[in-house]
Design a protein around this motif. Structure first.
Motif, PDB file in Angstrom:
ATOM      1  N   GLY A  52     -90.866  33.411 -17.997  1.00 60.23           N
ATOM      2  CA  GLY A  52     -92.099  33.065 -18.676  1.00 60.23           C
ATOM      3  C   GLY A  52     -93.156  32.536 -17.729  1.00 60.23           C
ATOM      4  O   GLY A  52     -92.855  32.154 -16.589  1.00 60.23           O
ATOM      5  N   LYS A  53     -94.386  32.501 -18.217  1.00 62.28           N
ATOM      6  CA  LYS A  53     -95.492  31.967 -17.432  1.00 62.28           C
ATOM      7  C   LYS A  53     -95.584  30.449 -17.561  1.00 62.28           C
ATOM      8  O   LYS A  53     -95.816  29.739 -16.582  1.00 62.28           O
ATOM      9  N   ASN A  54     -95.391  29.937 -18.777  1.00 65.15           N
ATOM     10  CA  ASN A  54     -95.528  28.503 -19.022  1.00 65.15           C
ATOM     11  C   ASN A  54     -94.223  27.825 -19.408  1.00 65.15           C
ATOM     12  O   ASN A  54     -94.158  26.598 -19.473  1.00 65.15           O
ATOM     13  N   SER A  55     -93.182  28.609 -19.695  1.00 69.46           N
ATOM     14  CA  SER A  55     -91.863  28.062 -20.004  1.00 69.46           C
ATOM     15  C   SER A  55     -90.823  29.133 -19.702  1.00 69.46           C
ATOM     16  O   SER A  55     -91.163  30.300 -19.463  1.00 69.46           O
ATOM     17  N   PHE A  56     -89.555  28.748 -19.755  1.00 71.45           N
ATOM     18  CA  PHE A  56     -88.495  29.681 -19.382  1.00 71.45           C
ATOM     19  C   PHE A  56     -88.283  30.780 -20.419  1.00 71.45           C
ATOM     20  O   PHE A  56     -87.978  31.917 -20.068  1.00 71.45           O
TER      21      PHE A  56
END
Length: 301
Positions: free
Chosen positions: A249-253
Motif C-alpha cells: 500500500g501507499k499509506n498502509s500495508f
C-alpha cells in the motif's frame, strides 16, 4: 573479479564486480560493483547506471555486518500518453532523471546447514537505506527478510523440508514529484512474481493514483509457506508445494491483498540452481495480470 549478465525481453542487468572476502586474511570483506540496468515496468522503461562499494565484517561464524554506499542515475522513457501526447509520469519523475546517493548499513545472520538446499536453520536480514547524501532522492527505507527451515527427518523418517519465508519493508518519505523531493517511483515497492506473490506477473501489483498510474507502495509485507519433498536425491531434485500471501500500500500495508498457491520443481543442476514454478492465483481481481508459469535460476531455495 566477477562479470554477471541477466538478459530477458523486459529486464537486463550488466554488472562488473570485484570482491575480497577476507581483506589481508582478516574478518573484514569488501566489494565494488559497477552496473547498468534496463527494466520495462509496464508503463515506462527504466534505465539505471550505478556504482556501489561495501565493507563488511564477520562478527561471529553466523552473523555479519556491512555498510554499502551507492550512487546511481536513473532515467525513465517511453512514458508518453498516447491520447494527449504528454508525459504520463511528469508529475512523479523529473525529465532529467534522478541522482541517488545513499548509504545502507545492514546485518545478516545465517546458521543453515546447506547453501542451496537448507534443511535446518534460519536466514535473517535487516537493512536501513538512507538516501539524500547529495543527489535529489531523499528517503529512508527499512527492510527485513527471514527464511526458516526445518527437516521432518529430525522427527520422522520422511524427507520433507518445511520452509517459512517473509519480508517486510517501509519507506519514510513522500512519493516523489517532478521536483524530486521524496521517493522516486523507481525505488518504491512493487509486488508480484517470484520472491513476493507467485501467480501474478512480476511487479504487476502496485498502488495507483487517481489517474490509474502505477506509483508503487511505501509499505509491503509478503510471506510464504512451503513443503519440499526430495524426489531424486542423487541429482538434488525436489518438488515443493507453496502458499503465498502478500499486501502492499501507499499509506498502509493492507490496501492491496493477494494470495496464491502452486507447485515448484527445484533442481541443483550442473549449471546452477533451477526453479520451475507452476502457480495459481487465488481470487484474482479483474485487472490483475496473472501468470501460470515462472522460472528462475541461480537463487537459493
Amino acid at each position: 573479479m566477477q562479470f554477471y549478465v541477466n538478459y530477458s525481453k523486459y529486464s537486463q542487468l550488466f554488472n562488473i564486480g570485484f570482491t575480497n572476502p577476507r581483506i589481508l586474511d582478516s574478518e573484514y570483506s569488501s566489494s565494488i560493483n559497477i552496473y547498468r540496468r534496463y527494466f520495462d515496468n509496464y508503463d515506462y522503461v527504466e534505465n539505471s547506471t550505478g556504482f556501489n562499494i561495501s565493507v563488511g565484517r564477520n562478527i561471529t561464524d553466523t552473523l555479519a555486518a556491512n555498510v554499502i554506499y551507492e550512487i546511481s542515475k536513473t532515467n525513465i522513457s517511453d512514458f508518453s500518453d498516447p491520447v494527449s501526447g504528454g508525459l504520463l509520469y511528469a508529475n512523479y519523475f523529473p525529465v532529467n532523471g534522478v541522482l541517488k546517493s545513499s548509504i545502507t548499513p545492514g546485518l545478516y545472520f545465517d546458521n543453515t546447514d546447506d547453501y542451496y538446499f537448507p534443511k535446518n536453520g534460519a536466514i535473517l536480514e535487516a537493512s536501513s537505506e538512507f538516501a539524500g547524501l547529495g543527489g535529489n532522492a531523499k528517503y529512508i527505507k527499512l527492510f527485513g527478510k527471514a527464511g526458516l527451515y526445518y527437516h521432518l527427518k529430525n522427527l520422522i523418517d520422511f524427507n520433507l523440508i518445511l520452509r517459512y519465508k517473509a519480508q517486510i519493508g517501509g519507506i519514510f518519505g513522500e512519493i516523489g514529484n517532478k521536483d524530486m523531493k521524496g521517493v522516486p517511483i523507481t525505488n518504491t515497492f512493487y509486488m508480484g512474481g517470484i520472491g513476493t506473490v507467485r501467480g501474478y506477473e512480476t511487479y504487476s501489483l502496485t498502488p495507483r493514483d487517481a489517474s490509474g498510474l502505477r506509483i508503487g507502495g511505501r509499505y509491503m509485507f509478503t510471506n510464504s509457506i512451503e513443503a519440499s519433498y526430495g524426489v531424486l536425491e542423487a541429482i538434488n531434485m525436489r518438488i515443493a508445494a507453496f502458499f503465498d500471501y502478500g499486501m502492499i500500500g501507499k499509506n498502509s500495508f493492507n490496501e492491496i491483498n493477494r494470495m496464491s498457491w502452486g507447485l515448484a520443481l527445484e533442481w541443483v543442476s550442473p549449471i546452477g540452481p533451477l526453479v520451475f514454478v507452476f502457480p495459481f492465483a487465488i481470487n484474482p481481481q479483474p485487472n490483475d495480470n496473472t501468470s501460470s508459469f515462472e522460472f528462475t535460476m541461480g537463487t537459493r531455495f
